[in-house]
Design a protein around this motif. Sequence first.
Motif, mmCIF file in Angstrom:
data_model
loop_
_atom_site.group_PDB
_atom_site.id
_atom_site.type_symbol
_atom_site.label_atom_id
_atom_site.label_comp_id
_atom_site.label_asym_id
_atom_site.label_seq_id
_atom_site.Cartn_x
_atom_site.Cartn_y
_atom_site.Cartn_z
ATOM 1 N N THR A 90 0.828 -1.209 0.000
ATOM 2 C CA THR A 90 0.000 0.000 0.000
ATOM 3 C C THR A 90 0.862 1.260 0.000
ATOM 4 O O THR A 90 0.574 2.223 -0.723
ATOM 5 C CB THR A 90 -0.926 0.014 1.226
ATOM 6 N N LEU A 91 1.924 1.249 0.781
ATOM 7 C CA LEU A 91 2.838 2.395 0.829
ATOM 8 C C LEU A 91 3.528 2.595 -0.520
ATOM 9 O O LEU A 91 3.719 3.730 -0.969
ATOM 10 C CB LEU A 91 3.875 2.201 1.935
ATOM 11 N N TYR A 92 3.897 1.492 -1.160
ATOM 12 C CA TYR A 92 4.540 1.565 -2.470
ATOM 13 C C TYR A 92 3.594 2.193 -3.501
ATOM 14 O O TYR A 92 3.978 3.091 -4.259
ATOM 15 C CB TYR A 92 4.959 0.156 -2.908
ATOM 16 N N VAL A 93 2.353 1.734 -3.516
ATOM 17 C CA VAL A 93 1.358 2.278 -4.444
ATOM 18 C C VAL A 93 1.098 3.754 -4.137
ATOM 19 O O VAL A 93 1.029 4.593 -5.050
ATOM 20 C CB VAL A 93 0.048 1.474 -4.366
ATOM 21 N N ALA A 94 0.967 4.086 -2.846
ATOM 22 C CA ALA A 94 0.701 5.472 -2.446
ATOM 23 C C ALA A 94 1.843 6.388 -2.867
ATOM 24 O O ALA A 94 1.619 7.546 -3.257
ATOM 25 C CB ALA A 94 0.493 5.541 -0.934
ATOM 26 N N LEU A 95 3.063 5.876 -2.793
ATOM 27 C CA LEU A 95 4.231 6.673 -3.183
ATOM 28 C C LEU A 95 4.187 7.010 -4.670
ATOM 29 O O LEU A 95 4.428 8.155 -5.071
ATOM 30 C CB LEU A 95 5.506 5.892 -2.853
ATOM 31 N N ILE A 96 3.843 6.031 -5.495
ATOM 32 C CA ILE A 96 3.770 6.263 -6.939
ATOM 33 C C ILE A 96 2.616 7.191 -7.288
ATOM 34 O O ILE A 96 2.777 8.176 -8.018
ATOM 35 C CB ILE A 96 3.628 4.920 -7.685
ATOM 36 N N LEU A 120 2.839 11.140 -8.796
ATOM 37 C CA LEU A 120 2.250 11.502 -10.082
ATOM 38 C C LEU A 120 1.200 12.591 -9.929
ATOM 39 O O LEU A 120 1.063 13.467 -10.790
ATOM 40 C CB LEU A 120 1.625 10.261 -10.733
ATOM 41 N N VAL A 121 0.442 12.543 -8.843
ATOM 42 C CA VAL A 121 -0.597 13.557 -8.605
ATOM 43 C C VAL A 121 0.030 14.887 -8.201
ATOM 44 O O VAL A 121 -0.447 15.962 -8.598
ATOM 45 C CB VAL A 121 -1.581 13.070 -7.515
ATOM 46 N N PHE A 122 1.110 14.818 -7.428
ATOM 47 C CA PHE A 122 1.709 16.036 -6.885
ATOM 48 C C PHE A 122 2.373 16.873 -7.975
ATOM 49 O O PHE A 122 1.981 18.000 -8.236
ATOM 50 C CB PHE A 122 2.727 15.673 -5.797
ATOM 51 N N THR A 123 3.381 16.319 -8.634
ATOM 52 C CA THR A 123 4.080 17.033 -9.698
ATOM 53 C C THR A 123 4.958 16.061 -10.459
ATOM 54 O O THR A 123 5.388 15.038 -9.916
ATOM 55 C CB THR A 123 4.956 18.169 -9.141
ATOM 56 N N ASN A 124 5.232 16.379 -11.732
ATOM 57 C CA ASN A 124 6.094 15.517 -12.530
ATOM 58 C C ASN A 124 7.482 15.368 -11.920
ATOM 59 O O ASN A 124 8.104 14.312 -11.988
ATOM 60 C CB ASN A 124 6.222 16.075 -13.949
ATOM 61 N N MET A 125 7.973 16.450 -11.314
ATOM 62 C CA MET A 125 9.314 16.391 -10.743
ATOM 63 C C MET A 125 9.382 15.384 -9.604
ATOM 64 O O MET A 125 10.394 14.702 -9.427
ATOM 65 C CB MET A 125 9.753 17.777 -10.248
ATOM 66 N N ALA A 126 8.311 15.284 -8.817
ATOM 67 C CA ALA A 126 8.288 14.314 -7.722
ATOM 68 C C ALA A 126 8.402 12.903 -8.269
ATOM 69 O O ALA A 126 9.141 12.065 -7.730
ATOM 70 C CB ALA A 126 7.000 14.468 -6.905
#
Length: 289
Positions: A12-18, A22-28
Amino acid sequence: MNNLLLRGISGTLYVALIVGSLVFTNMAFMFLCMAFGIFAIVELNTLTCGRDGQPTPVCALDVFGMLCLTSWAVLTTSGIMPYMAPVFSVGTCYLLYLIVRLCASLYQKSDNAARDTAYSLFGQMYLGLGLVCAQILAMFSAGLVLLIFIFIWLNDTGAFLVGKSFGKHKLFERLSPKKTWEGFLGGLALCVATGVVLAFTGVSERMCSPLYLGIVSYAVVVPVAVCVFATLGDLFESMIKRSVGAKDSGRLIPGHGGILDRIDSMLFVMPALCVITLLCMMLNFNINV
């Protein structure tokens, strides 16, 4: 802690990280790809070059090479450099890496120095190409990359559930005894069904905006390509692990193994989807013209 619970939490943490990146910013997301590359190249070195991996200075060199491959898009989109400058600066740094890496092999006292050098250069291509293509797709549309990851996860889920319940015919027994044709078709069916629903309800188009690939691409081409190349990517990593007698690529993610075990599918999917995306864009452009 129960292994299933630990696996669920880490997954779940792995999925949340991805998804979050992607939602936050392309640079992230691009920095996340760089982190994936660093951990994966260390794991691959350890797998292919023995229990202790490459000597520390050589492994550090390979990490530098991976950073070169995965950093150009960050510099391009951040505005730190003019658009073409990162291509030349990163390219120069990577050429420097190649020269130093080849020279470093001369000072390795191991009898396998030539083999280890070949593994290093292979790792740069194997890992770097997939991660850079993921960044390129994110520059076109972060939503498209998220859609691709959704299909990868659906394919894994469908293949596991159907394969465990009905799997009888081995898909590629020499490399992965647990994979079956029933599981593959189950993952494919789940992805295509989801793709059709998302495409004809307009969800795919809104997710991938401003990029538009066409309803057929969203409904069939993308999910089918993801299933096929995700399976190939998984089999390829299984081939690497079997050749060195390893069960997992590492222990970074509790219950899942190493980071390479988690990104093996995307390393094949992203380059394939890069090609498909460019072809769809060209086709739509020609139709509009």
